[in-house]
Structures are given as C-alpha cells and as structure tokens.
Enzyme design. Structure first.
Site, PDB file in Angstrom:
ATOM      1  N   ARG A  61      69.400 142.553 107.440  1.00  0.00           N
ATOM      2  CA  ARG A  61      70.596 142.196 108.227  1.00  0.00           C
ATOM      3  C   ARG A  61      71.871 142.578 107.472  1.00  0.00           C
ATOM      4  O   ARG A  61      72.845 143.013 108.080  1.00  0.00           O
ATOM      5  CB  ARG A  61      70.596 140.698 108.547  1.00  0.00           C
ATOM      6  CG  ARG A  61      69.585 140.340 109.624  1.00  0.00           C
ATOM      7  CD  ARG A  61      69.225 138.883 109.587  1.00  0.00           C
ATOM      8  NE  ARG A  61      70.270 138.011 110.064  1.00  0.00           N
ATOM      9  CZ  ARG A  61      70.308 136.699 109.803  1.00  0.00           C
ATOM     10  NH1 ARG A  61      69.383 136.139 109.045  1.00  0.00           N
ATOM     11  NH2 ARG A  61      71.266 135.960 110.308  1.00  0.00           N
TER      12      ARG A  61
ATOM     13  N   LYS B 263      80.663 132.067 110.828  1.00  0.00           N
ATOM     14  CA  LYS B 263      81.214 132.323 112.166  1.00  0.00           C
ATOM     15  C   LYS B 263      80.953 131.137 113.116  1.00  0.00           C
ATOM     16  O   LYS B 263      81.849 130.693 113.806  1.00  0.00           O
ATOM     17  CB  LYS B 263      80.614 133.598 112.781  1.00  0.00           C
ATOM     18  CG  LYS B 263      80.890 134.875 111.993  1.00  0.00           C
ATOM     19  CD  LYS B 263      80.460 136.110 112.761  1.00  0.00           C
ATOM     20  CE  LYS B 263      78.958 136.237 112.960  1.00  0.00           C
ATOM     21  NZ  LYS B 263      78.185 136.511 111.724  1.00  0.00           N
TER      22      LYS B 263
ATOM     23  N   ARG C 215      69.859 128.002 104.722  1.00  0.00           N
ATOM     24  CA  ARG C 215      69.783 127.671 106.142  1.00  0.00           C
ATOM     25  C   ARG C 215      68.355 127.828 106.660  1.00  0.00           C
ATOM     26  O   ARG C 215      67.896 127.054 107.496  1.00  0.00           O
ATOM     27  CB  ARG C 215      70.741 128.580 106.938  1.00  0.00           C
ATOM     28  CG  ARG C 215      70.782 128.236 108.415  1.00  0.00           C
ATOM     29  CD  ARG C 215      71.844 129.032 109.146  1.00  0.00           C
ATOM     30  NE  ARG C 215      71.414 130.389 109.437  1.00  0.00           N
ATOM     31  CZ  ARG C 215      72.180 131.304 110.022  1.00  0.00           C
ATOM     32  NH1 ARG C 215      73.414 131.018 110.350  1.00  0.00           N
ATOM     33  NH2 ARG C 215      71.725 132.510 110.267  1.00  0.00           N
TER      34      ARG C 215
ATOM     35  N   ARG D 140      79.431 144.015 117.397  1.00  0.00           N
ATOM     36  CA  ARG D 140      78.801 144.286 116.107  1.00  0.00           C
ATOM     37  C   ARG D 140      78.749 145.778 115.813  1.00  0.00           C
ATOM     38  O   ARG D 140      78.238 146.175 114.766  1.00  0.00           O
ATOM     39  CB  ARG D 140      77.374 143.730 116.121  1.00  0.00           C
ATOM     40  CG  ARG D 140      77.247 142.345 115.481  1.00  0.00           C
ATOM     41  CD  ARG D 140      75.793 141.967 115.523  1.00  0.00           C
ATOM     42  NE  ARG D 140      75.411 141.003 114.538  1.00  0.00           N
ATOM     43  CZ  ARG D 140      75.355 139.686 114.753  1.00  0.00           C
ATOM     44  NH1 ARG D 140      75.721 139.182 115.898  1.00  0.00           N
ATOM     45  NH2 ARG D 140      74.934 138.884 113.796  1.00  0.00           N
TER      46      ARG D 140
ATOM     47  N   ARG E  71      64.727 129.690 112.066  1.00  0.00           N
ATOM     48  CA  ARG E  71      65.013 131.006 112.636  1.00  0.00           C
ATOM     49  C   ARG E  71      64.110 132.063 112.012  1.00  0.00           C
ATOM     50  O   ARG E  71      63.919 132.093 110.797  1.00  0.00           O
ATOM     51  CB  ARG E  71      66.495 131.371 112.390  1.00  0.00           C
ATOM     52  CG  ARG E  71      67.422 130.741 113.402  1.00  0.00           C
ATOM     53  CD  ARG E  71      68.865 131.035 113.122  1.00  0.00           C
ATOM     54  NE  ARG E  71      69.183 132.457 113.020  1.00  0.00           N
ATOM     55  CZ  ARG E  71      70.399 132.949 113.180  1.00  0.00           C
ATOM     56  NH1 ARG E  71      71.403 132.134 113.489  1.00  0.00           N
ATOM     57  NH2 ARG E  71      70.629 134.237 113.044  1.00  0.00           N
TER      58      ARG E  71
HETATM   59  P1  AMP Z   1      73.646 135.841 114.983  1.00  0.00           P
HETATM   60  O1  AMP Z   1      73.232 134.512 115.509  1.00  0.00           O
HETATM   61  O2  AMP Z   1      75.028 136.228 115.441  1.00  0.00           O
HETATM   62  O3  AMP Z   1      73.482 135.942 113.491  1.00  0.00           O
HETATM   63  O4  AMP Z   1      72.668 136.932 115.609  1.00  0.00           O
HETATM   64  C1  AMP Z   1      71.287 136.927 115.320  1.00  0.00           C
HETATM   65  C2  AMP Z   1      70.679 138.257 115.710  1.00  0.00           C
HETATM   66  O5  AMP Z   1      70.858 138.487 117.110  1.00  0.00           O
HETATM   67  C3  AMP Z   1      71.278 139.480 115.048  1.00  0.00           C
HETATM   68  O6  AMP Z   1      70.749 139.722 113.759  1.00  0.00           O
HETATM   69  C4  AMP Z   1      70.901 140.581 116.042  1.00  0.00           C
HETATM   70  O7  AMP Z   1      69.544 140.937 115.921  1.00  0.00           O
HETATM   71  C5  AMP Z   1      71.069 139.857 117.382  1.00  0.00           C
HETATM   72  N1  AMP Z   1      72.452 140.022 117.891  1.00  0.00           N
HETATM   73  C6  AMP Z   1      73.380 139.044 118.081  1.00  0.00           C
HETATM   74  N2  AMP Z   1      74.528 139.548 118.546  1.00  0.00           N
HETATM   75  C7  AMP Z   1      74.342 140.887 118.652  1.00  0.00           C
HETATM   76  C8  AMP Z   1      75.168 141.973 119.041  1.00  0.00           C
HETATM   77  N3  AMP Z   1      76.445 141.796 119.414  1.00  0.00           N
HETATM   78  N4  AMP Z   1      74.624 143.222 119.034  1.00  0.00           N
HETATM   79  C9  AMP Z   1      73.353 143.433 118.665  1.00  0.00           C
HETATM   80  N5  AMP Z   1      72.526 142.458 118.257  1.00  0.00           N
HETATM   81  C10 AMP Z   1      73.001 141.189 118.248  1.00  0.00           C
END
Ligand code: AMP
Length: 192
Positions: free
Chosen positions: A147, A14, A130, A91, A136
């Site tokens: 996840r 993404k 990664r 999400r 992270r």
């Molecule tokens: P990402 O960078 O998009 O992979 O997001 C990393 C983490 O941030 C996710 O695993 C969630 O814990 C949190 N997160 C990001 N976006 C959302 C969302 N729209 N709703 C809930 N948690 C989120």
C-alpha cells in the site's frame, strides 16, 4: 458548498480527522474505503471484486472507482449539497480530474486539499497496531508495504497536482489528534 479532500498515506489519520471535521463543519463524509468495505460485508458482486484488490494492497481501477463515487453523490444529492469531505478519494491523477469534472457539473469545486504528511516508518507502525484490532485484511506487514509503494507511485503525485491549483495545505500529521486538528482548522478557516 465547501468541499474538502483529505489526503495522505495509509494510516495518516484521514479517518480520525474526518470524524472531527464532520462534526465541526457539518459536512457530508464520503470514505471510499468505507463504501467498499460495506460492499464486502454485504457480499455484493462489487464487494467481491473490491476485495480482490484491497486484500493485495492494490487500488480499485479508476473507471470503477469513479462510477462508485458518482453513484454516492447521486444517492446523497441532498446531503452533499452543503459540502463533502472526500476521504480516500481521489487516489490517482485520473480520479482527481474526474472529481473536478463531477463537481464542476454541479457548479462546485474542491476548495481545499488537506495533506496529512507522515513518514513511512510511522505509517507502518500505526497500521500494524491498527491491524491488531481492525480485522482488516489489508493491515498486515506485507500488504502495508504494498500500500505504501502504491501510495508513493500513484497517489503522492496528487500533491503537485493540487499545489498547481493553489489549494494544497500541508499539515504535519504527527502529534496529538487535537493539535493536528487545530492545524487543519487554521488552514480551512483561512480559505473558508
Ligand atoms: P482506505 O480505507 O482509504 O485505506 O482504503 C482501503 C483500500 O480500499 C485501499 O487500499 C484500496 O484498495 C481501496 N480504495 C479506497 N479508495 C480507493 C480509491 N479512491 N481508488 C482506488 N482504490 C481505493
């Protein structure tokens, strides 16, 4: 205004594809993961709350996440006027409904959902790789498994939600970055 949701499992590309979309279509990029990680880096109260979910591979509660996104749209009212790439949001179904409402209020809508489809084994491999460099807290085997579980139970149902609205474009998320981007571009140019 042309609004794109880029959708897919953790590690589906993404962020990488968003970077290419930003420069090609001149859209404003909102990555909710980046917004949260920025709060964590700055040590804000929200960052501390967010970290307690992120490090366990859980989603931030919908109410909180929706209000964070609403604030980003308000703070960047000028920049979002031409259109937004929503990366990592929505999400959940309630988040998708809230996004529709937020955009409707502004006389807009989600124009297309780009669904990057990648098998779990490939996602796990990419995230572990990664994790060697990202630093992270959620790129480790245990959290990755969580996840993926959360993705399948809470996020994947969005595919049917958007298919019902006739705006879901399935993209095979395997191959070179450029070939995947080309498929995305074709899907967008069909509706733009
Ligand atoms: P990402 O960078 O998009 O992979 O997001 C990393 C983490 O941030 C996710 O695993 C969630 O814990 C949190 N997160 C990001 N976006 C959302 C969302 N729209 N709703 C809930 N948690 C989120």
């Amino acid at each position: 205004m042309f609004n794109i949701v880029i959708f897919g499992g953790p590690g589906s590309g993404k962020g990488t594809q968003s970077d290419k979309l930003i420069s090609h279509y001149n859209l404003f990029h909102i990555s909710t993961g980046d917004v949260l990680r920025d709060h964590i880096r700055r040590g804000t109260d929200l960052g501390n709350t967010a970290n307690s979910y992120i490090s366990k591979g859980k989603l931030i509660p919908d109410d909180l996440m929706v209000s964070i996104l609403e604030q980003v749209l308000i703070d960047n009212a000028q920049a979002v006027a031409d259109g937004v790439i929503f990366d990592g949001f929505p999400r959940t179904i309630p988040q998708a409904k809230a996004l529709n409402e937020m955009l409707q209020k502004r006389g807009n809508k989600v124009n297309i959902v780009i669904g990057l489809e990648v098998p779990d084994e490939e996602l796990t491999e990419r995230l572990l790789k990664r994790g060697l460099e990202s630093g992270r807290s959620d790129d480790n085997r245990e959290t990755i498994a969580k996840r993926l579980e959360v993705y399948h139970s809470q996020t994947a149902p969005l595919k049917a939600f958007y298919q019902n609205q006739g705006i879901y474009a399935a993209i095979k998320g395997i191959g070179t970055i450029d070939s995947i981007f080309q498929s995305i571009q074709e899907a967008i140019d069909k509706v733009k």
